[in-house]
Design a protein around this motif. Structure first.
Motif, PDB file in Angstrom:
ATOM      1  N   TYR A 123       0.744  -1.283  -0.170  1.00 11.71           N
ATOM      2  CA  TYR A 123       0.106   0.083  -0.010  1.00 11.71           C
ATOM      3  C   TYR A 123       0.984   1.227   0.073  1.00 11.71           C
ATOM      4  O   TYR A 123       0.602   2.221  -0.788  1.00 11.71           O
ATOM      5  N   CYS A 127       0.894   3.740  -3.108  1.00  8.69           N
ATOM      6  CA  CYS A 127      -0.036   4.753  -2.904  1.00  8.69           C
ATOM      7  C   CYS A 127       0.516   6.015  -2.275  1.00  8.69           C
ATOM      8  O   CYS A 127       0.303   7.220  -2.358  1.00  8.69           O
ATOM      9  N   SER A 217      -5.924  -2.112   2.347  1.00  2.23           N
ATOM     10  CA  SER A 217      -4.540  -1.826   1.615  1.00  2.23           C
ATOM     11  C   SER A 217      -5.183  -2.029   0.069  1.00  2.23           C
ATOM     12  O   SER A 217      -4.576  -1.182  -0.617  1.00  2.23           O
ATOM     13  N   TYR A 218      -5.514  -3.215  -0.195  1.00  2.00           N
ATOM     14  CA  TYR A 218      -5.751  -3.461  -1.685  1.00  2.00           C
ATOM     15  C   TYR A 218      -6.988  -2.706  -2.213  1.00  2.00           C
ATOM     16  O   TYR A 218      -7.097  -2.227  -3.263  1.00  2.00           O
ATOM     17  N   SER A 220      -7.553   0.506  -1.448  1.00  2.00           N
ATOM     18  CA  SER A 220      -6.628   1.579  -1.807  1.00  2.00           C
ATOM     19  C   SER A 220      -5.735   1.488  -3.049  1.00  2.00           C
ATOM     20  O   SER A 220      -5.395   2.315  -3.822  1.00  2.00           O
ATOM     21  N   ILE A 221      -4.889   0.395  -2.981  1.00  2.01           N
ATOM     22  CA  ILE A 221      -4.010   0.122  -4.170  1.00  2.01           C
ATOM     23  C   ILE A 221      -4.787   0.153  -5.424  1.00  2.01           C
ATOM     24  O   ILE A 221      -4.362   0.639  -6.567  1.00  2.01           O
TER      25      ILE A 221
END
Length: 313
Positions: A123, A127, A217-218, A220-221
């Motif tokens: 992340y 990001c 996290s994913y 946002s990724i």
């Protein structure tokens, strides 16, 4: 306190994967090959990361620790199982059983949280790339690994401590191929309410909390990748995390089925298959997944081969 003070059983018989002796040799050869691949793959990954200077970054620092956890997890389970395939009575003493249970929990919990740490690393790298070196400094990475280890030790101590207070006297046969928590509770003659509450609380925390971290996290990724206009940029960003996604899916899928399924669909034969994935299959596949789907690892391996210091004259 002596083991006898906790239980009237001093030795157990592991039921194993099957009660058909004619399959034992085939299973022995299969799992021996699996263990050899696991040891070579994970030791090779650790060695490659240590020797390759361009892999001395947080992502591969965490990967080397994951390889160490996988190697230890497989070693806790597989050698004893291999011996049992070659013996008539698959016995294990009470102290050995509790020791195996303790170390199994340590490394299983460590893998849960190590995978979530690796998701957070992905992340940050995708990001917040400009702040990556600050956010994932050497000190931060070291503390994250220490926290992962402490989490594993804490949970294992709590579970094993609760198990030591249980009186196991219903039978001497553990319907599993290693000393796992749930099969041991089935042998209890005493109240296991505290054990079940502790198991549920820790299972929810150690499976759902890392899972939510990984999902967050994913999300946002993926949002960041969708904002990348070039196809090449999207492909490069996705390839950074594709190996981790595969490892997470295999490990958490089998672990969730084992410990968070409703009691009314409990089936020990299905549990054995599920356990095989996160105790034996996943530790073997992880180094293969990260090596076959990672260009940096392939490049580092080729450089090590080219620089080999030996030759045949």
């Amino acid at each position: 306190m002596a083991a006898g003070n906790h239980s009237t059983v001093t030795e157990f018989i592991l039921a194993g994967l099957t009660d058909k002796p004619e399959l034992h040799l085939v299973l022995f050869l299969f799992f021996l090959g699996t263990y050899v691949v696991t040891v070579v793959g994970n030791l090779g990954m650790i060695t490659l990361i240590v020797l390759s200077s361009h892999l001395h970054v947080p992502m591969y620092y965490f990967l080397s620790n994951l390889s160490f956890v996988d190697l230890c997890q497989s070693t806790v389970i597989t050698p004893k199982m291999l011996v049992n395939f070659l013996t008539e009575e698959n016995t294990i003493s009470y102290p050995e059983c509790m020791t195996q249970l303790y170390h199994f929990i340590v490394f299983a919990i460590a893998e849960c949280h190590m995978l979530s740490v690796m998701a957070y690393d992905c992340y940050v790298s995708i990001c917040n790339p400009l702040l990556y070196n600050v956010t994932m400094s050497y000190q931060v990475c070291s503390w994250l690994v220490v926290e992962v280890c402490m989490m594993g030790l804490t949970v294992a101590t709590a579970h094993t401590g609760c198990m030591l207070r249980v009186i196991l006297c219903k039978a001497t046969i553990i319907n599993h191929y290693f000393c796992d928590f749930l099969p041991l509770l089935e042998l209890s003659c005493s109240n296991t309410y505290i054990n079940e509450v502790v198991l549920l609380c820790f299972s929810v925390f150690n499976i759902l909390a890392p899972t939510l971290t990984i999902i967050g996290s994913y999300v946002s990724i993926i949002a960041s990748i969708l904002r990348i206009y070039s196809t090449e940029g999207r492909s490069k960003a996705f390839s950074t995390c594709s190996s981790h996604i595969s490892a997470v899916t295999l490990f958490y899928g089998s672990l969730t089925f084992m410990y968070l399924r409703p009691s009314y669909i409990s089936c020990m034969d299905q549990s054995k298959v599920s356990s095989l994935f996160y105790t034996i299959i996943v530790p073997m596949l992880n180094p293969l997944i990260y090596s076959l789907r990672n260009k940096d690892v392939k490049v580092a391996f080729n450089k090590i081969i080219e620089k080999r210091p030996f030759c045949i004259s």
